[in-house]
Design a protein around this motif. Structure first.
Motif, PDB file in Angstrom:
ATOM      1  N   LYS A  78      -3.079 -26.274   9.242  1.00  0.00           N
ATOM      2  CA  LYS A  78      -2.916 -27.454  10.105  1.00  0.00           C
ATOM      3  C   LYS A  78      -2.257 -28.581   9.301  1.00  0.00           C
ATOM      4  O   LYS A  78      -2.709 -28.933   8.215  1.00  0.00           O
ATOM      5  CB  LYS A  78      -4.263 -27.912  10.637  1.00  0.00           C
ATOM      6  CG  LYS A  78      -4.172 -29.105  11.552  1.00  0.00           C
ATOM      7  CD  LYS A  78      -5.534 -29.531  12.054  1.00  0.00           C
ATOM      8  CE  LYS A  78      -5.426 -30.800  12.882  1.00  0.00           C
ATOM      9  NZ  LYS A  78      -6.746 -31.327  13.222  1.00  0.00           N
ATOM     10  N   THR A 125      -1.049 -32.521   8.949  1.00  0.00           N
ATOM     11  CA  THR A 125      -1.218 -33.912   9.360  1.00  0.00           C
ATOM     12  C   THR A 125      -0.421 -34.777   8.398  1.00  0.00           C
ATOM     13  O   THR A 125      -0.007 -34.322   7.325  1.00  0.00           O
ATOM     14  CB  THR A 125      -2.701 -34.354   9.357  1.00  0.00           C
ATOM     15  OG1 THR A 125      -3.265 -34.119   8.065  1.00  0.00           O
ATOM     16  CG2 THR A 125      -3.507 -33.642  10.426  1.00  0.00           C
ATOM     17  N   LYS A 170      -3.625 -42.038   9.929  1.00  0.00           N
ATOM     18  CA  LYS A 170      -3.416 -40.587   9.990  1.00  0.00           C
ATOM     19  C   LYS A 170      -2.764 -40.225  11.314  1.00  0.00           C
ATOM     20  O   LYS A 170      -3.066 -40.810  12.349  1.00  0.00           O
ATOM     21  CB  LYS A 170      -4.730 -39.840   9.838  1.00  0.00           C
ATOM     22  CG  LYS A 170      -5.258 -39.915   8.431  1.00  0.00           C
ATOM     23  CD  LYS A 170      -6.342 -38.910   8.187  1.00  0.00           C
ATOM     24  CE  LYS A 170      -6.766 -39.027   6.742  1.00  0.00           C
ATOM     25  NZ  LYS A 170      -7.650 -37.964   6.355  1.00  0.00           N
ATOM     26  N   ASP A 208      -1.010 -36.689  13.656  1.00  0.00           N
ATOM     27  CA  ASP A 208      -0.916 -35.230  13.760  1.00  0.00           C
ATOM     28  C   ASP A 208       0.501 -34.791  13.393  1.00  0.00           C
ATOM     29  O   ASP A 208       1.363 -35.620  13.071  1.00  0.00           O
ATOM     30  CB  ASP A 208      -1.352 -34.731  15.141  1.00  0.00           C
ATOM     31  CG  ASP A 208      -0.400 -35.094  16.272  1.00  0.00           C
ATOM     32  OD1 ASP A 208       0.742 -35.547  16.020  1.00  0.00           O
ATOM     33  OD2 ASP A 208      -0.790 -34.925  17.437  1.00  0.00           O
ATOM     34  N   GLN A 209       0.766 -33.502  13.482  1.00  0.00           N
ATOM     35  CA  GLN A 209       2.068 -32.963  13.057  1.00  0.00           C
ATOM     36  C   GLN A 209       3.239 -33.466  13.879  1.00  0.00           C
ATOM     37  O   GLN A 209       4.390 -33.392  13.455  1.00  0.00           O
ATOM     38  CB  GLN A 209       2.038 -31.440  13.080  1.00  0.00           C
ATOM     39  CG  GLN A 209       1.864 -30.856  14.463  1.00  0.00           C
ATOM     40  CD  GLN A 209       1.762 -29.343  14.418  1.00  0.00           C
ATOM     41  OE1 GLN A 209       1.888 -28.731  13.362  1.00  0.00           O
ATOM     42  NE2 GLN A 209       1.538 -28.733  15.567  1.00  0.00           N
ATOM     43  N   TYR A 210       2.941 -34.005  15.072  1.00  0.00           N
ATOM     44  CA  TYR A 210       4.005 -34.512  15.950  1.00  0.00           C
ATOM     45  C   TYR A 210       4.193 -36.026  15.834  1.00  0.00           C
ATOM     46  O   TYR A 210       5.057 -36.593  16.475  1.00  0.00           O
ATOM     47  CB  TYR A 210       3.709 -34.147  17.399  1.00  0.00           C
ATOM     48  CG  TYR A 210       3.487 -32.666  17.586  1.00  0.00           C
ATOM     49  CD1 TYR A 210       4.546 -31.767  17.468  1.00  0.00           C
ATOM     50  CD2 TYR A 210       2.218 -32.166  17.832  1.00  0.00           C
ATOM     51  CE1 TYR A 210       4.340 -30.402  17.607  1.00  0.00           C
ATOM     52  CE2 TYR A 210       2.005 -30.801  17.978  1.00  0.00           C
ATOM     53  CZ  TYR A 210       3.064 -29.923  17.860  1.00  0.00           C
ATOM     54  OH  TYR A 210       2.851 -28.576  17.993  1.00  0.00           O
ATOM     55  N   LYS A 214       1.570 -38.255  16.443  1.00  0.00           N
ATOM     56  CA  LYS A 214       0.606 -38.954  17.297  1.00  0.00           C
ATOM     57  C   LYS A 214      -0.521 -39.494  16.416  1.00  0.00           C
ATOM     58  O   LYS A 214      -1.097 -38.770  15.599  1.00  0.00           O
ATOM     59  CB  LYS A 214       0.036 -38.005  18.351  1.00  0.00           C
ATOM     60  CG  LYS A 214      -0.946 -38.677  19.272  1.00  0.00           C
ATOM     61  CD  LYS A 214      -1.506 -37.711  20.298  1.00  0.00           C
ATOM     62  CE  LYS A 214      -2.549 -38.440  21.141  1.00  0.00           C
ATOM     63  NZ  LYS A 214      -3.342 -37.509  21.927  1.00  0.00           N
ATOM     64  N   ILE A 255      -3.951 -40.527  14.914  1.00  0.00           N
ATOM     65  CA  ILE A 255      -5.279 -39.919  14.965  1.00  0.00           C
ATOM     66  C   ILE A 255      -6.367 -40.909  14.568  1.00  0.00           C
ATOM     67  O   ILE A 255      -7.371 -41.047  15.244  1.00  0.00           O
ATOM     68  CB  ILE A 255      -5.368 -38.697  14.019  1.00  0.00           C
ATOM     69  CG1 ILE A 255      -4.359 -37.636  14.416  1.00  0.00           C
ATOM     70  CG2 ILE A 255      -6.775 -38.119  14.006  1.00  0.00           C
ATOM     71  CD1 ILE A 255      -4.238 -36.507  13.394  1.00  0.00           C
TER      72      ILE A 255
END
Length: 157
Positions: A114, A116, A131, A133-135, A137, A139
């Motif tokens: 995963k 981040t 933080k 996410d991979q796109y 967005k 967190i």
């Protein structure tokens, strides 16, 4: 006089603890050396009760990895350029944290693959860790302690 003795003893004890080298299990060192045979400037720290973190340089990048006691890789954090962050991150920071500058960018990959991203942003003496996410967005957000910033300022002087 007694309080002075206690203070000096406490200071000596804290310096002794800071100077102690972390004893890294052979399984952890072996796993690390297989993954990063060209690593330089390796510094080990004990994380939690049963994890070890190595901070080092590899191929010109600052990297931090976390292993469990058995030598299993738990997380890899790599310093990246701000331009390598997913596109939505910079506009998010501009909108939600106006006036802040990105002072650190990191790609984190956990043991399940995963991905981040983490950014450190600053404005004057205020520092936050965000933080994504991979796109790209958002967190979470973490306020950094001002004492750390003040300590860094004193070290610069």
């Amino acid at each position: 006089m007694k309080s002075m003795f206690v203070l000096i003893t406490a200071l000596l004890f804290s310096f002794t603890l800071c100077g102690q080298e972390v004893k890294v299990p052979k399984e952890v060192k072996s796993s690390f050396e297989k993954l990063y045979p060209k690593a330089s400037d390796v510094k080990w720290e004990k994380e939690k009760q049963s994890e070890y973190e190595a901070g080092f340089k590899n191929d010109g990048k600052n990297i931090s990895v976390v292993f469990d006691n058995d030598g299993n890789l738990k997380e890899t954090e790599t310093s990246i350029r701000v331009t390598e962050l997913p596109k939505p991150i910079a506009p998010y920071i501009d909108k939600k944290h106006a006036g802040f500058n990105i002072t650190g960018a990191y790609k984190i990959v956990d043991d399940k693959g995963k991905v981040t991203f983490e950014t450190e942003i600053t404005k004057d003496k205020e520092t936050k860790e965000l933080k994504f996410d991979q796109y790209g967005k958002h967190i979470s957000k973490k306020e950094m302690k001002k004492e750390k910033n003040e300590k860094e300022e004193k070290e610069k002087e």
